[in-house]
Write a protein that holds these residues in place. Structure first.
Motif, PDB file in Angstrom:
ATOM      1  N   ARG A  34      -5.737  -5.881   7.028  1.00 12.32           N
ATOM      2  CA  ARG A  34      -4.446  -6.075   6.377  1.00 12.32           C
ATOM      3  C   ARG A  34      -3.353  -5.406   7.210  1.00 12.32           C
ATOM      4  O   ARG A  34      -3.641  -4.700   8.179  1.00 12.32           O
ATOM      5  CB  ARG A  34      -4.475  -5.508   4.947  1.00 12.32           C
ATOM      6  N   ALA A  36       0.739  -6.635   8.553  1.00 11.91           N
ATOM      7  CA  ALA A  36       1.191  -7.885   9.194  1.00 11.91           C
ATOM      8  C   ALA A  36       0.673  -8.060  10.634  1.00 11.91           C
ATOM      9  O   ALA A  36       0.058  -9.094  10.947  1.00 11.91           O
ATOM     10  CB  ALA A  36       2.712  -7.947   9.129  1.00 11.91           C
ATOM     11  N   ARG A  96      -3.057 -15.990   3.807  1.00  8.24           N
ATOM     12  CA  ARG A  96      -2.012 -15.175   3.166  1.00  8.24           C
ATOM     13  C   ARG A  96      -0.652 -15.721   3.615  1.00  8.24           C
ATOM     14  O   ARG A  96      -0.451 -15.975   4.801  1.00  8.24           O
ATOM     15  CB  ARG A  96      -2.137 -13.686   3.557  1.00  8.24           C
ATOM     16  N   ASP A 247       6.732  -7.229   6.588  1.00  2.70           N
ATOM     17  CA  ASP A 247       5.854  -8.398   6.728  1.00  2.70           C
ATOM     18  C   ASP A 247       6.596  -9.627   7.233  1.00  2.70           C
ATOM     19  O   ASP A 247       6.007 -10.519   7.840  1.00  2.70           O
ATOM     20  CB  ASP A 247       5.179  -8.712   5.395  1.00  2.70           C
ATOM     21  N   ASN A 257       8.442  -6.663   2.348  1.00  6.82           N
ATOM     22  CA  ASN A 257       7.406  -5.639   2.586  1.00  6.82           C
ATOM     23  C   ASN A 257       6.681  -5.414   1.258  1.00  6.82           C
ATOM     24  O   ASN A 257       7.025  -6.028   0.228  1.00  6.82           O
ATOM     25  CB  ASN A 257       8.039  -4.344   3.129  1.00  6.82           C
ATOM     26  N   LYS A 258       5.708  -4.556   1.288  1.00  5.60           N
ATOM     27  CA  LYS A 258       4.852  -4.310   0.117  1.00  5.60           C
ATOM     28  C   LYS A 258       5.668  -4.090  -1.160  1.00  5.60           C
ATOM     29  O   LYS A 258       6.699  -3.407  -1.135  1.00  5.60           O
ATOM     30  CB  LYS A 258       3.968  -3.095   0.417  1.00  5.60           C
TER      31      LYS A 258
HETATM   32  O1  MRU Z   1      -0.887  -6.388   1.541  1.00  6.83           O
HETATM   33  P1  MRU Z   1      -0.859  -5.607   2.816  1.00  6.83           P
HETATM   34  O2  MRU Z   1      -1.603  -4.316   2.738  1.00  6.83           O
HETATM   35  O3  MRU Z   1      -1.275  -6.445   4.008  1.00  6.83           O
HETATM   36  O4  MRU Z   1       0.668  -5.248   3.028  1.00  6.83           O
HETATM   37  C1  MRU Z   1       1.029  -4.521   4.170  1.00  6.83           C
HETATM   38  C2  MRU Z   1       2.443  -4.102   4.188  1.00  6.83           C
HETATM   39  O5  MRU Z   1       3.223  -4.437   3.330  1.00  6.83           O
HETATM   40  C3  MRU Z   1       2.871  -3.304   5.380  1.00  6.83           C
HETATM   41  O6  MRU Z   1       3.897  -2.420   5.037  1.00  6.83           O
HETATM   42  C4  MRU Z   1       3.397  -4.258   6.453  1.00  6.83           C
HETATM   43  O7  MRU Z   1       2.449  -5.268   6.730  1.00  6.83           O
HETATM   44  C5  MRU Z   1       3.721  -3.553   7.704  1.00  6.83           C
HETATM   45  S1  MRU Z   1       2.282  -3.102   8.604  1.00  6.83           S
HETATM   46  C6  MRU Z   1       2.730  -2.439  10.094  1.00  6.83           C
END
Ligand code: MRU
Length: 354
Positions: A34, A36, A96, A247, A257-258
């Protein structure tokens, strides 16, 4: 392909051996890999792995294994190779929807495949070899982008800073040292004293399971907090800045982002601390003028109904479970890519590498 199963962290460091397309797709869907940039890298390797598997299967089906002695109907021709390859990348794209790195990496692999097939006397095994080199380049480039973002991002971190971060934007999420955490690692290595508050990041706990584990291993002081404690950390003046990954970033700086990131950006504005995003140019989506068009992944309701596999709510309760939110560019004090520290108003149209 060997992959550290991130869903087992921090208690178990379990390596998975992925051998086919379905296992790679499942690993991405279930967040075994997981973040991005890491998803993009894994998908690029996964595409080659599956293509090579199909080529080997075909070769062993025709008996001798010696391609030179195969008839044209037995041998995989370039057109068929490309058809198979694009069906593999289509399956990977469907895993995804939000992180644009996945789409950029697979587009790059598709383009490489058609270019290699055109250029040489077609031989399926050697095209697979060339595609593997392309996947390795994607991986190595991401490592370099992280190092550069780390240097630039660390300039935004003062000595003795309290830092609030969300989700995991570290080494586990990329091919290198990470994005937001890369900036923190670099600041720490340059001798700055920093103290991190890591949001646990409900529902899947990337902050508590991965970020706090990564930072602890790196010897960086960290307090783990629940997401709802972030306001208090800021109100108490414990954090001088907020820094997160991304992301997908639209041309105007709107950033997916998350889930929970938007709330932090609003809190940061309220308490007058800068809110920073660190992400490589491979996370830009300049086909979008703004964040309205960013597809937001909706995930399974049980992720919210359960906590670590145990029911924590009525098992049939209705749930809203978006995995990401979009922070408007005007709440972001700076977006750090490998090309520089960008300030609002953002216009990334000339920067995309995708
Ligand atoms: O659902 P995830 O764990 O893949 O989400 C990840 C995030 O939101 C990260 O903050 C984002 O991908 C940046 S990773 C360098």
């Amino acid at each position: 392909m060997l992959l550290l199963d991130q869903t087992r962290l921090p208690l178990h460091q379990e390596w998975l051996r992925l051998t086919d397309l379905e296992s790679v797709c499942e690993a991405i869907r279930s967040l075994k890999v997981r973040g991005a940039p890491a998803i993009g890298v894994a998908a690029a390797y996964g595409a080659v792995l599956e293509m090579r598997r199909r080529v080997i299967d075909r070769t062993s089906m025709v008996g001798s294994g010696n391609a030179a002695h195969q008839t044209s109907s037995e041998r995989m021709e370039a057109a068929e190779f490309l058809r198979e390859f694009s069906s593999i990348t289509a399956d990977l794209r469907a895993t995804r929807p939000t992180a644009v790195n996945l789409f950029h990496c697979l587009e790059r692999m598709d383009q490489a495949a058609s270019q290699i097939c055109q250029e040489s006397n077609f031989e399926a095994a050697s095209v697979c070899e060339a595609l593997e080199k392309e996947a390795i380049s994607i991986h190595e480039e991401d490592e370099q982008l992280c190092a550069r973002m780390g240097e630039l991002g660390s300039e935004l971190i003062p000595d003795k800073a309290g830092i609030l971060t969300h989700c995991n934007a570290g080494a586990m999420a990329t091919g290198g040292i990470g994005t937001a955490l890369g900036a923190i690692y670099t600041a720490h290595l340059s001798g700055k004293k920093v103290h991190v508050f890591a949001d646990e990041t409900r529902p899947l706990l990337q902050g508590s399971r991965i970020t706090s584990w990564e930072l602890q291993k790196a010897g960086i002081p960290v307090h783990l907090i629940t997401d709802s404690m972030a306001a208090t950390v800021l109100a108490d003046g414990r954090a001088d800045l907020v820094i997160v990954g991304a992301d997908r970033i639209a041309s105007n700086g709107d950033t997916a982002n998350k889930i929970g990131t938007l709330g932090l950006a609003i809190l940061a504005k309220h308490f007058g601390v800068p809110f920073y995003v660190v992400a490589p140019s491979t996370t830009l989506d300049v086909s979008l003028d703004d964040g309205m068009g960013i597809p937001i992944e909706q995930r399974n309701a049980d992720e919210v109904r359960q906590f670590l596999g145990h029911a924590s709510a009525p098992t049939d309760i209705d749930v809203f479970n978006p995995a990401f939110d979009v922070t408007p560019g005007n709440l972001i004090a700076a977006i750090v890519t490998e090309t520089g520290i960008h300030r609002p108003p953002y216009d990334f149209r000339s920067l995309s590498r995708g």
